[in-house]
Write a protein that holds these residues in place. Structure first.
Motif, PDB file in Angstrom:
ATOM      1  N   ALA A 147      46.665  46.707  28.780  1.00  0.00           N
ATOM      2  CA  ALA A 147      45.978  45.643  29.321  1.00  0.00           C
ATOM      3  C   ALA A 147      45.687  45.933  31.060  1.00  0.00           C
ATOM      4  O   ALA A 147      44.626  45.344  31.532  1.00  0.00           O
ATOM      5  CB  ALA A 147      47.066  44.604  29.425  1.00  0.00           C
ATOM      6  N   ALA A 148      46.460  46.541  31.661  1.00  0.00           N
ATOM      7  CA  ALA A 148      46.455  47.047  33.051  1.00  0.00           C
ATOM      8  C   ALA A 148      44.983  47.814  33.153  1.00  0.00           C
ATOM      9  O   ALA A 148      44.168  47.117  34.107  1.00  0.00           O
ATOM     10  CB  ALA A 148      47.408  47.679  33.298  1.00  0.00           C
ATOM     11  N   PRO A 149      44.673  48.741  32.633  1.00  0.00           N
ATOM     12  CA  PRO A 149      43.266  49.512  32.937  1.00  0.00           C
ATOM     13  C   PRO A 149      42.183  48.786  32.638  1.00  0.00           C
ATOM     14  O   PRO A 149      41.307  48.817  32.998  1.00  0.00           O
ATOM     15  CB  PRO A 149      43.563  50.919  32.186  1.00  0.00           C
ATOM     16  CG  PRO A 149      44.706  50.563  31.209  1.00  0.00           C
ATOM     17  CD  PRO A 149      45.695  49.533  31.755  1.00  0.00           C
TER      18      PRO A 149
ATOM     19  N   THR B 158      48.621  37.241  42.281  1.00  0.00           N
ATOM     20  CA  THR B 158      47.037  37.226  42.166  1.00  0.00           C
ATOM     21  C   THR B 158      46.531  36.980  40.809  1.00  0.00           C
ATOM     22  O   THR B 158      47.234  36.907  39.770  1.00  0.00           O
ATOM     23  CB  THR B 158      46.323  38.471  42.666  1.00  0.00           C
ATOM     24  OG1 THR B 158      46.681  39.388  41.512  1.00  0.00           O
ATOM     25  CG2 THR B 158      47.008  39.018  43.978  1.00  0.00           C
ATOM     26  N   THR B 159      45.228  36.750  40.478  1.00  0.00           N
ATOM     27  CA  THR B 159      44.714  36.278  39.164  1.00  0.00           C
ATOM     28  C   THR B 159      44.680  37.589  38.394  1.00  0.00           C
ATOM     29  O   THR B 159      45.015  37.558  37.177  1.00  0.00           O
ATOM     30  CB  THR B 159      43.173  35.920  39.476  1.00  0.00           C
ATOM     31  OG1 THR B 159      43.116  34.645  40.327  1.00  0.00           O
ATOM     32  CG2 THR B 159      42.286  35.333  38.049  1.00  0.00           C
ATOM     33  N   THR B 160      44.310  38.611  39.088  1.00  0.00           N
ATOM     34  CA  THR B 160      44.283  40.105  38.353  1.00  0.00           C
ATOM     35  C   THR B 160      45.783  40.269  37.871  1.00  0.00           C
ATOM     36  O   THR B 160      45.907  40.740  36.667  1.00  0.00           O
ATOM     37  CB  THR B 160      43.908  41.173  39.384  1.00  0.00           C
ATOM     38  OG1 THR B 160      42.715  40.873  39.644  1.00  0.00           O
ATOM     39  CG2 THR B 160      43.984  42.371  38.435  1.00  0.00           C
ATOM     40  N   GLU B 161      46.857  40.226  38.308  1.00  0.00           N
ATOM     41  CA  GLU B 161      48.225  40.325  38.047  1.00  0.00           C
ATOM     42  C   GLU B 161      48.485  39.477  36.983  1.00  0.00           C
ATOM     43  O   GLU B 161      49.026  39.878  35.799  1.00  0.00           O
ATOM     44  CB  GLU B 161      49.076  40.116  39.359  1.00  0.00           C
ATOM     45  CG  GLU B 161      49.125  41.295  40.128  1.00  0.00           C
ATOM     46  CD  GLU B 161      49.688  40.889  41.350  1.00  0.00           C
ATOM     47  OE1 GLU B 161      50.317  39.920  41.650  1.00  0.00           O
ATOM     48  OE2 GLU B 161      49.871  41.809  42.334  1.00  0.00           O
ATOM     49  N   ARG B 162      48.156  38.060  36.996  1.00  0.00           N
ATOM     50  CA  ARG B 162      48.502  37.017  36.122  1.00  0.00           C
ATOM     51  C   ARG B 162      47.595  37.441  34.809  1.00  0.00           C
ATOM     52  O   ARG B 162      48.400  37.518  33.566  1.00  0.00           O
ATOM     53  CB  ARG B 162      48.112  35.718  36.290  1.00  0.00           C
ATOM     54  CG  ARG B 162      48.911  35.447  37.706  1.00  0.00           C
ATOM     55  CD  ARG B 162      48.874  33.760  37.736  1.00  0.00           C
ATOM     56  NE  ARG B 162      49.343  33.296  39.133  1.00  0.00           N
ATOM     57  CZ  ARG B 162      49.038  33.204  40.244  1.00  0.00           C
ATOM     58  NH1 ARG B 162      47.378  33.321  40.396  1.00  0.00           N
ATOM     59  NH2 ARG B 162      49.524  32.774  41.418  1.00  0.00           N
ATOM     60  N   ALA B 163      46.423  37.917  34.792  1.00  0.00           N
ATOM     61  CA  ALA B 163      45.700  38.547  33.591  1.00  0.00           C
ATOM     62  C   ALA B 163      46.257  39.489  32.954  1.00  0.00           C
ATOM     63  O   ALA B 163      46.366  39.481  31.713  1.00  0.00           O
ATOM     64  CB  ALA B 163      44.108  38.868  33.921  1.00  0.00           C
TER      65      ALA B 163
ATOM     66  N   LEU C  50      62.598  38.612  37.073  1.00  0.00           N
ATOM     67  CA  LEU C  50      62.184  39.613  38.423  1.00  0.00           C
ATOM     68  C   LEU C  50      60.805  39.712  38.620  1.00  0.00           C
ATOM     69  O   LEU C  50      60.228  39.741  39.579  1.00  0.00           O
ATOM     70  CB  LEU C  50      62.858  40.919  38.239  1.00  0.00           C
ATOM     71  CG  LEU C  50      64.457  40.859  38.315  1.00  0.00           C
ATOM     72  CD1 LEU C  50      64.908  42.449  37.911  1.00  0.00           C
ATOM     73  CD2 LEU C  50      64.757  40.821  39.678  1.00  0.00           C
ATOM     74  N   LEU C  51      60.110  39.698  37.459  1.00  0.00           N
ATOM     75  CA  LEU C  51      58.318  40.161  37.272  1.00  0.00           C
ATOM     76  C   LEU C  51      57.954  38.703  37.753  1.00  0.00           C
ATOM     77  O   LEU C  51      56.614  38.794  38.544  1.00  0.00           O
ATOM     78  CB  LEU C  51      58.095  40.395  36.011  1.00  0.00           C
ATOM     79  CG  LEU C  51      56.541  41.022  35.974  1.00  0.00           C
ATOM     80  CD1 LEU C  51      56.400  42.066  36.793  1.00  0.00           C
ATOM     81  CD2 LEU C  51      56.356  41.297  34.400  1.00  0.00           C
ATOM     82  N   ALA C  52      58.265  37.531  37.166  1.00  0.00           N
ATOM     83  CA  ALA C  52      57.406  36.764  37.333  1.00  0.00           C
ATOM     84  C   ALA C  52      57.086  36.008  38.775  1.00  0.00           C
ATOM     85  O   ALA C  52      55.882  35.831  39.237  1.00  0.00           O
ATOM     86  CB  ALA C  52      58.023  35.300  36.788  1.00  0.00           C
ATOM     87  N   PRO C  53      57.868  36.100  39.673  1.00  0.00           N
ATOM     88  CA  PRO C  53      57.486  35.756  41.055  1.00  0.00           C
ATOM     89  C   PRO C  53      56.420  36.885  41.717  1.00  0.00           C
ATOM     90  O   PRO C  53      55.866  36.682  42.696  1.00  0.00           O
ATOM     91  CB  PRO C  53      58.785  36.147  41.908  1.00  0.00           C
ATOM     92  CG  PRO C  53      60.074  35.668  40.797  1.00  0.00           C
ATOM     93  CD  PRO C  53      59.348  36.584  39.546  1.00  0.00           C
TER      94      PRO C  53
END
Length: 275
Positions: A224-226, A191-196, A184-187
């Motif tokens: 990882a997010a912040p 964006t580059t930020t989300e993949r990072a 569910l998450l992969a699609p």
């Protein structure tokens, strides 16, 4: 404002998505994901939880990733408080889903507490894919109802049949929950930020798994997010690559510049609502 409401509540015959298509898509998601409740029931029973405890988790918590994280940490010998904290932080994302869905669904106040129980990844994905408020409500309701019923039924069957299956570790059913969540998450990682964020979270979680108690790597991976957002913000500030960095400005002696027409500057009527 009445015109806006009428537009948002158009039926399928007036240009929206046919109700049958919405129900079909919603049932497809509800049935496909709901069947994985069997794997949760087996895994939970194998981790030492009773039938009543397992069923209570699905009835009251009802967010698969958090449930699997909790029983997985307990099965690995983790502290119950740490396991619960990891499950809690995984479930926090549903609160952010609720902020968006509350605007799209616009449900009566009395129904909101009941609808909140169904605010999960799957119902959010189906609701956001709909073009009108009518189809949003239909998709959300059908997905939530079908998934809630099937998830709890298969949880019961899985927990009750765990003894007949034997050693659940040999079946690898504990991987079903994370697999569904990743699918569910992969699609959504566009964006580059989300993949990072996703990549660093995976590295942190897997790298710290051998050295930290069960459940703690999940908490650390949430950082990882912040971290990525902080670095991204600093880079934009240094390069001046903000939303207005490349927008030419002209001098004005009469006052502030008038906002340009666009999706974020739609005209308003006297009531303050967008037309």
């Amino acid at each position: 404002m009445a015109e806006q409401t009428a537009l948002a509540d158009r039926t399928s015959e007036e240009g929206g998505k046919p109700d049958a298509a919405v129900v079909r898509d919603a049932l497809g998601v509800g049935v496909a994901v709901g069947l994985s409740g069997f794997a949760f029931g087996v895994t939970s029973a194998g981790s030492g939880l009773s039938l009543l405890q397992t069923c209570a988790l699905s009835l009251l918590v009802f967010t698969g990733a958090s449930q699997f994280a909790l029983v997985g940490a307990l099965a690995a010998g983790g502290n119950p408080l740490t396991a619960a904290a990891g499950a809690f932080f995984l479930g926090v994302r549903n609160a952010f889903y609720g902020l968006r869905l509350s605007q799209l669904l616009a449900l009566p106040r009395a129904l909101r507490p009941f609808a909140a129980q169904w605010v999960i990844d799957e119902t959010t994905a189906v609701a956001l894919a709909q073009p009108t408020r009518r189809s949003v409500r239909l998709g959300f309701t059908v997905t939530g109802l079908s998934l809630y019923l099937l998830w709890n039924l298969t949880t019961l069957l899985g927990a009750a049949g765990a003894e007949a299956i034997g050693d659940t570790d040999k079946w690898g059913l504990d991987a079903a929950g994370p697999a569904v969540f990743l699918a569910l998450l992969a699609p959504m990682l566009k964006t580059t930020t989300e993949r990072a964020v996703a990549g660093i979270a995976v590295l942190l979680g897997l790298g710290l798994l051998p050295v930290l108690p069960a459940g703690v790597p999940v908490l650390v991976a949430a950082l990882a997010a912040p971290a990525v957002l902080y670095v991204t913000g600093r880079n934009r500030g240094r390069t001046g690559d903000g939303p207005d960095a490349h927008t030419p400005r002209t001098a004005s002696t009469t006052g502030p510049e008038a906002p340009a027409d666009g999706p974020d500057n739609a005209p308003h009527d006297a009531s303050g609502e967008d037309r």
